[in-house]
Enzyme design. Structure first.
Site, PDB file in Angstrom:
ATOM      1  N   CYS A  42       0.851  -1.197   0.000  1.00  0.00           N
ATOM      2  CA  CYS A  42       0.000   0.000   0.000  1.00  0.00           C
ATOM      3  C   CYS A  42       0.885   1.245   0.000  1.00  0.00           C
ATOM      4  CB  CYS A  42      -0.907   0.001   1.237  1.00  0.00           C
ATOM      5  SG  CYS A  42      -2.078   1.390   1.239  1.00  0.00           S
ATOM      6  N   ASP A  44       0.420   3.762   1.672  1.00  0.00           N
ATOM      7  CA  ASP A  44       0.383   4.335   3.025  1.00  0.00           C
ATOM      8  C   ASP A  44       1.803   4.585   3.556  1.00  0.00           C
ATOM      9  OD1 ASP A  44       0.168   4.500   5.976  1.00  0.00           O
ATOM     10  OD2 ASP A  44      -1.945   4.029   5.611  1.00  0.00           O
ATOM     11  N   ARG A  46       2.960   4.730   6.350  1.00  0.00           N
ATOM     12  CA  ARG A  46       3.341   4.000   7.558  1.00  0.00           C
ATOM     13  C   ARG A  46       3.789   2.570   7.289  1.00  0.00           C
ATOM     14  NH1 ARG A  46      -2.343   5.080  10.294  1.00  0.00           N
ATOM     15  NH2 ARG A  46      -2.866   4.540   8.138  1.00  0.00           N
ATOM     16  N   HIS A  98      -2.292  -3.926   5.018  1.00  0.00           N
ATOM     17  CA  HIS A  98      -2.164  -3.553   6.441  1.00  0.00           C
ATOM     18  C   HIS A  98      -3.539  -3.303   7.037  1.00  0.00           C
ATOM     19  CE1 HIS A  98      -2.840   0.891   5.855  1.00  0.00           C
ATOM     20  NE2 HIS A  98      -2.541   0.542   4.622  1.00  0.00           N
ATOM     21  N   CYS A 101      -6.339  -0.096   6.705  1.00  0.00           N
ATOM     22  CA  CYS A 101      -6.083   0.482   5.373  1.00  0.00           C
ATOM     23  C   CYS A 101      -7.245   1.387   4.947  1.00  0.00           C
ATOM     24  CB  CYS A 101      -5.890  -0.629   4.351  1.00  0.00           C
ATOM     25  SG  CYS A 101      -5.458  -0.011   2.707  1.00  0.00           S
TER      26      CYS A 101
HETATM   27 CO    CO Z   1      -3.533   1.190   2.953  1.00  0.00          CO
END
Ligand code: CO
Length: 210
Positions: A42, A44, A46, A98, A101
């Site tokens: 992803c 993302d 993090r 994750h 998400c």
């Molecule tokens: Co995500």
């Protein structure tokens, strides 16, 4: 100080520290990359592939998009996959989602969000396939967590459906496919599913003339 300048200062420090620890590090990587892993994760911020797996530059070939999707009309993902599998000859392809998400969460709502609707629709399809199981879970949190896992599983299946993967399985017995989910709350990766090279799949998706 402008926040972006911190990145450039950090970069100089990192490059100097790296050379101190390993004087040949950049010379080695300058010549060739031989990663064993393709990571489809992803976007993302993090969930950075190298940091959470304790790997260095040169070890993981990376593709990231919203909700770590393997969409079979996505030329970007397919180009990365083909290069990683056929040229770099990676041994493992990892789809890493994750918990928490935002992409999966958004797909579970009925809100229209513009262009991204088209991307999230692929996740709604995952829900439709597993509606019975997901709807049977007691809480919204459980349904959300399970959808993250099922989404990863379906993306692994979608990799196996590609001629790129099937051709590599037939010709060199690899790569192996892995579905993982990372927990933001404790930094731990959970194994969701695996497909060894040559694994069975729904026969309708299997090419027999590769
Ligand atoms: Co995500």
């Amino acid at each position: 100080m402008e926040s972006y300048k911190r990145l450039l200062i950090n970069n100089k420090v990192w490059a100097e520290d790296t050379v101190k620890r390993d004087p040949e590090f950049f010379h080695r990587l300058e010549k060739v990359q031989r990663p064993e892993f393709l990571w489809i994760g992803c976007s993302d911020s993090r969930v950075p592939a190298n940091e959470i797996t304790g790997t260095q530059p040169g070890e993981i070939f990376v593709h990231r998009n919203i909700a770590n999707m393997v969409v079979h009309t996505d030329l970007n993902m397919l180009s990365v996959l083909q290069y990683a599998v056929e040229v770099l000859q990676v041994k493992h392809v990892i789809v890493c989602g994750h918990y928490g998400c935002g992409g999966v969460q958004a797909a579970m709502t009925n809100n229209s969000m513009g262009l991204i609707n088209k991307w999230l629709r692929n996740i709604k399809d995952v829900y439709r396939i597993h509606k019975h199981e997901v709807d049977g879970l007691a809480s919204e949190q459980e349904r959300f967590d399970r959808m993250v896992e099922l989404n990863v599983q379906e993306q692994v299946y979608d990799l196996a459906k590609t001629s790129i993967i099937q051709k590599a399985w037939a010709h060199r017995g690899g790569p192996h496919l892995h579905g993982w989910v990372y927990r933001l709350g404790n930094g731990i990766i959970h194994n969701v599913c695996e497909m060894e090279a040559g694994s069975e799949m729904d026969p309708i998706y299997k090419f027999t003339n590769l």
